[in-house]
Every structure is written in structure tokens, then in C-alpha cells.
Motif scaffolding. Structure first.
Motif, short mmCIF file in Angstrom:
data_model
loop_
_atom_site.label_atom_id
_atom_site.label_comp_id
_atom_site.label_asym_id
_atom_site.label_seq_id
_atom_site.Cartn_x
_atom_site.Cartn_y
_atom_site.Cartn_z
N PRO A 48 0.89 -1.47 0.03
CA PRO A 48 -0.09 -0.05 0.00
C PRO A 48 1.00 1.33 0.09
CG PRO A 48 0.22 -0.80 2.36
CD PRO A 48 0.90 -1.93 1.46
N LYS A 49 0.21 2.47 -0.24
CA LYS A 49 0.67 3.69 -0.19
C LYS A 49 1.04 4.38 1.28
CE LYS A 49 -0.68 5.56 -4.61
NZ LYS A 49 -1.70 6.72 -5.34
N PRO A 50 1.65 5.29 1.45
CA PRO A 50 2.06 5.72 3.00
C PRO A 50 0.70 6.19 3.50
CG PRO A 50 3.64 6.21 1.26
CD PRO A 50 2.84 5.67 0.64
N ASP A 51 -0.21 6.64 2.49
CA ASP A 51 -1.48 7.48 3.04
C ASP A 51 -2.59 6.37 3.18
OD1 ASP A 51 -1.90 7.16 0.57
OD2 ASP A 51 -2.28 9.19 0.06
N GLU A 52 -2.40 5.17 2.73
CA GLU A 52 -3.62 3.95 2.88
C GLU A 52 -2.93 3.31 4.01
OE1 GLU A 52 -4.21 2.91 -1.84
OE2 GLU A 52 -2.39 1.82 -0.80
N PRO A 54 -1.94 0.52 6.58
CA PRO A 54 -1.17 -0.53 6.27
C PRO A 54 -1.78 -1.76 6.49
CG PRO A 54 -0.63 0.64 8.27
CD PRO A 54 -1.89 1.58 7.74
N TYR A 55 -1.45 -2.80 5.98
CA TYR A 55 -1.75 -4.40 6.11
C TYR A 55 -0.63 -5.24 5.88
CZ TYR A 55 -2.24 -4.28 1.04
OH TYR A 55 -2.22 -4.28 -0.07
N PRO A 56 -0.73 -6.41 6.38
CA PRO A 56 0.51 -7.54 6.03
C PRO A 56 0.18 -7.88 4.40
CG PRO A 56 -1.41 -8.52 7.36
CD PRO A 56 -1.62 -6.88 7.41
N VAL A 57 1.21 -7.78 3.72
CA VAL A 57 0.97 -7.98 2.54
C VAL A 57 0.62 -9.33 1.88
CG1 VAL A 57 2.27 -6.20 1.57
CG2 VAL A 57 3.49 -8.35 1.74
N TRP A 58 0.74 -10.58 2.80
CA TRP A 58 0.45 -11.80 2.38
C TRP A 58 -0.95 -11.79 2.26
CZ3 TRP A 58 -3.15 -13.38 6.17
CH2 TRP A 58 -2.93 -12.77 7.45
N MET A 59 -1.98 -11.01 2.73
CA MET A 59 -3.28 -11.09 2.79
C MET A 59 -3.97 -10.65 1.39
SD MET A 59 -4.94 -8.04 5.32
CE MET A 59 -5.95 -9.08 5.53
N GLY A 60 -2.86 -10.04 0.38
CA GLY A 60 -3.21 -9.45 -0.88
C GLY A 60 -3.59 -8.36 -0.92
N LEU A 61 -4.92 -8.11 -0.39
CA LEU A 61 -5.59 -6.90 -0.25
C LEU A 61 -6.64 -6.94 0.91
CD1 LEU A 61 -6.66 -5.53 -3.72
CD2 LEU A 61 -4.97 -4.48 -1.98
N PRO A 62 -6.62 -5.82 1.69
CA PRO A 62 -7.92 -5.82 2.90
C PRO A 62 -9.13 -6.29 2.08
CG PRO A 62 -6.66 -4.03 2.94
CD PRO A 62 -6.12 -4.64 1.61
N ASP A 64 -12.06 -4.80 2.00
CA ASP A 64 -12.92 -3.68 1.57
C ASP A 64 -12.09 -2.95 0.60
OD1 ASP A 64 -11.20 -2.71 3.40
OD2 ASP A 64 -12.66 -1.59 4.43
N SER A 65 -11.03 -3.24 0.25
CA SER A 65 -10.20 -2.42 -0.82
C SER A 65 -10.88 -2.44 -1.97
CB SER A 65 -8.90 -3.15 -0.97
OG SER A 65 -8.05 -2.44 -2.08
N LYS A 66 -10.62 -1.00 -2.48
CA LYS A 66 -11.43 -0.65 -3.92
C LYS A 66 -10.15 -0.54 -4.86
CE LYS A 66 -15.24 -0.30 -1.90
NZ LYS A 66 -16.32 -1.25 -2.16
N LEU A 67 -9.16 -1.16 -4.63
CA LEU A 67 -7.89 -0.89 -5.79
C LEU A 67 -8.29 -1.67 -7.13
CD1 LEU A 67 -4.90 -0.01 -5.93
CD2 LEU A 67 -4.31 -2.12 -5.47
N THR A 68 -7.80 -1.07 -8.19
CA THR A 68 -8.05 -1.72 -9.53
C THR A 68 -6.90 -2.22 -9.96
OG1 THR A 68 -7.97 0.20 -10.84
CG2 THR A 68 -10.15 -0.02 -9.65
N ARG A 69 -7.15 -2.94 -11.05
CA ARG A 69 -5.83 -3.36 -11.93
C ARG A 69 -4.98 -2.26 -12.40
NH1 ARG A 69 -8.39 -7.63 -10.59
NH2 ARG A 69 -7.67 -9.80 -10.54
N THR A 70 -5.86 -1.52 -13.06
CA THR A 70 -5.20 -0.25 -13.50
C THR A 70 -4.59 0.60 -12.73
OG1 THR A 70 -7.05 -0.31 -15.14
CG2 THR A 70 -5.94 1.77 -15.11
N GLU A 71 -5.18 1.07 -11.56
CA GLU A 71 -4.42 1.63 -10.47
C GLU A 71 -3.21 0.97 -10.04
OE1 GLU A 71 -8.39 3.70 -8.49
OE2 GLU A 71 -7.52 1.66 -7.64
N LEU A 72 -3.10 -0.35 -9.89
CA LEU A 72 -1.80 -0.83 -9.48
C LEU A 72 -0.85 -0.81 -10.45
CD1 LEU A 72 0.03 -2.46 -7.56
CD2 LEU A 72 -1.35 -4.66 -8.49
#
Length: 302
Positions: A48-52, A54-62, A64-72
Motif C-alpha cells: 500500500p501507499k504511505p497514506d493508505e 497498512p496491512y500485511p501483504v500476505w493477505m493480498g488486499l484488505p 474492503d479494498s477498492k484498488l483496481t488493476r489499472t491503478e496498481l
């Protein structure tokens, strides 16, 4: 999926054709993507970005995340310039890209795809398969960098896999080799998605289950994953049917001849049917648990 299905429903199967399969199972095939996630975060810090939150990256995403493939993809490109011509990348972008691709020995074109899997696939596994527990680990794994290797390893997040989560993922995804029907596999030796080393794990599973005689593994001189070459598929299916119906067990050489015979109908160049001899592609550091990747760490320097 085909290998697991054949094990689950043996009475419904006369034979199995496996092309470019993830035949090492989830517990051996996915941990290197955790390597990519933790190194990406150490180098780029945007997933995640510094202003998001934080979460352990093994979970992929939280959940409720709205992140899209385009944004990544935009984040990855901003850090590494992976979608830019090499001449347009900054020195910092090129160094970040080199550091990331060397962790898994993958081509640049595969980086975003593997980070996608390490995001949404991990999210699916953790939320829908392992009950929120972590099936991936990287304790003790040494990451390499062209410069600042000690600093990189000090900065990388470390996670220990939960044994129950590993067992759950294994039960869901790891082939056990319990296929006692003709099984023919075909794989591109340069496949950057499902690595050729996976075939060694599957061969071990078949042998340990007493079914080695039912497996023939063949290889194409290809770097593709989703689709190899037109003539190879009918050649492989024809070979499998001959084994099922007439007991004619194929060999890499006989499959090569079938492929060449199919070319007048299906097209392609002579190189499309270029089979390679069977090699001992043993699992290196790209496959396996944290302990297995740690013990194979010398491969990272090659």
C-alpha cells in the motif's frame, strides 16, 4: 485444476492432458509472489501507499479494498518504468525494476501480472480458503540486490506461515499424484508464469503415489503460457488418444513427429514443433516454502 479434478473424479477420466499447468500446487507455487510483494514494498513503498491503511501483504488486499488493476499498474510503472522503453526510465526506476525481476528471475513483461496474482489471488486465498490465516512465509529468505543488499533485507517485512493455513491450501490445491490413467503434459520451458520446475514436483508426486508409469512429460521451446502453438495441441491430443485407445504410450520424439505432421493443416513454422529433451528441472528457489527457498538461496546469485 485438471490434475486435481482427475484425482477427485477418477471414474470420470480416461486420460489427462496438461498444458502449462501450475502442477506444483499452491504451497509450492505462490510463495515467490510473496517475495515480490515484500521486495516491492521495501523498494517502492506504494502497495500500500504511505497514506493508505497498512496491512500485511500476505493477505493480498484488505477485504474492503477498492484498488483496481489499472491503478496498481500505474503505481508499478511509476516506480519501475516497466511499461516504458528502457531508454526512458530513470536510473532509479531501472534499479527498482532490476531488483524486483531478479527476485523471481522473471522477464520484465511478467512483473505486473505476478503482482496482480500476489494481490487479488492472495486476497481470494486468504479470504475464501484459509479463513483469514496466512499460508505464505519468508522467514530467513535472503533477497538480492545489485546494490544495498543488506539494507534491502533489513527493510523487507517478514512473515511466518500459519501451519493450519498451509495445510488447508495444500488440501485444496496440491496434486497428490493419484492419477492412474494416461497423463500427458506439455509445457514451454521458458514459461514465465508457471515455471518449468513445477513439472519436477508433479513427477515426484506421481512417483511417490506409485503412478510414474502413467505420466509422460514433454516440453516445447516456448516462452508462452496461455497458448503455445497451433500444431502442438492437436498433436498432443492425438498422442493421448492413441495411448488411451490403443495403448501406444507417447514419447517426446513421437509427439514431435505428430506435431510436424499437423503443421500442413494447422500452420506454423518448423520452430513451433521444437521439442526439448527431458531434463532434471529440479525445484529451485522459485518454488517452495520459506525453508526450501532459504536452503536454495545460492540460486539467487546465478
Amino acid at each position: 485444476m485438471a490434475a486435481i479434478g482427475a484425482e477427485m473424479f477418477p471414474k470420470s477420466v480416461d486420460g489427462v492432458l496438461l498444458t502449462s499447468g501450475v502442477l506444483a500446487g499452491g504451497t509450492r507455487s505462490y510463495d515467490f509472489r510473496l517475495d515480490l510483494r515484500v521486495v516491492y514494498q521495501a523498494v517502492c513503498g506504494t502497495h500500500p501507499k504511505p497514506d493508505e491503511t497498512p496491512y500485511p501483504v500476505w493477505m493480498g488486499l484488505p477485504p474492503d479494498s477498492k484498488l483496481t488493476r489499472t491503478e496498481l499498474a500505474q503505481r508499478v510503472n511509476a516506480c519501475t518504468g516497466v511499461n516504458l522503453p528502457a531508454t526512458q526510465r530513470s536510473p532509479a526506476q531501472q534499479q527498482a525494476l532490476d531488483t524486483l525481476t531478479r527476485q523471481a528471475r522473471i522477464p520484465e513483461r511478467s512483473l505486473i501480472g505476478h503482482l496482480n496474482w500476489a494481490t487479488w489471488h492472495f486476497q481470494d486465498i486468504v479470504q475464501k480458503r484459509t479463513g483469514g490465516k496466512n499460508p505464505f512465509g519468508n522467514i530467513g529468505v535472503v533477497y538480492t540486490s545489485a546494490s544495498g543488499q543488506d539494507a534491502l533485507n533489513a527493510k523487507v517485512a517478514r512473515y511466518a506461515a500459519d501451519p493450519q493455513a498451509v495445510a488447508t491450501l495444500a488440501a485444496d490445491t496440491d496434486p497428490q499424484g493419484k492419477i492412474s490413467k494416461p497423463t500427458l503434459s506439455l509445457r514451454g520451458i521458458h514459461d514465465a508464469t508457471a515455471f518449468v520446475e513445477m513439472d519436477s514436483v508433479f513427477a515426484d508426486a506421481m512417483r511417490n503415489a506409485g503412478n510414474a508409469q502413467w505420466l509422460v512429460q514433454t516440453y516445447s521451446d516456448s516462452a508462452e503460457h496461455s497458448y503455445l502453438h497451433d500444431a502442438e495441441y492437436p498433436a498432443a491430443m492425438d498422442a493421448l488418444l492413441a495411448w488411451i485407445e490403443r495403448g501406444e504410450k507417447p514419447t517426446p520424439q513421437s509427439l514431435l513427429q505428430r506435431c510436424k505432421a499437423a503443421q500442413p493443416t494447422f500452420g506454423g513454422t518448423a520452430s513451433w514443433c521444437r521439442n526439448t529433451e527431458r531434463r532434471l528441472w529440479r525445484p529451485g528457489w522459485r518454488l517452495g516454502s520459506a525453508e526450501q527457498r532459504r536452503n536454495a538461496g545460492e540460486h539467487r546469485l546465478k
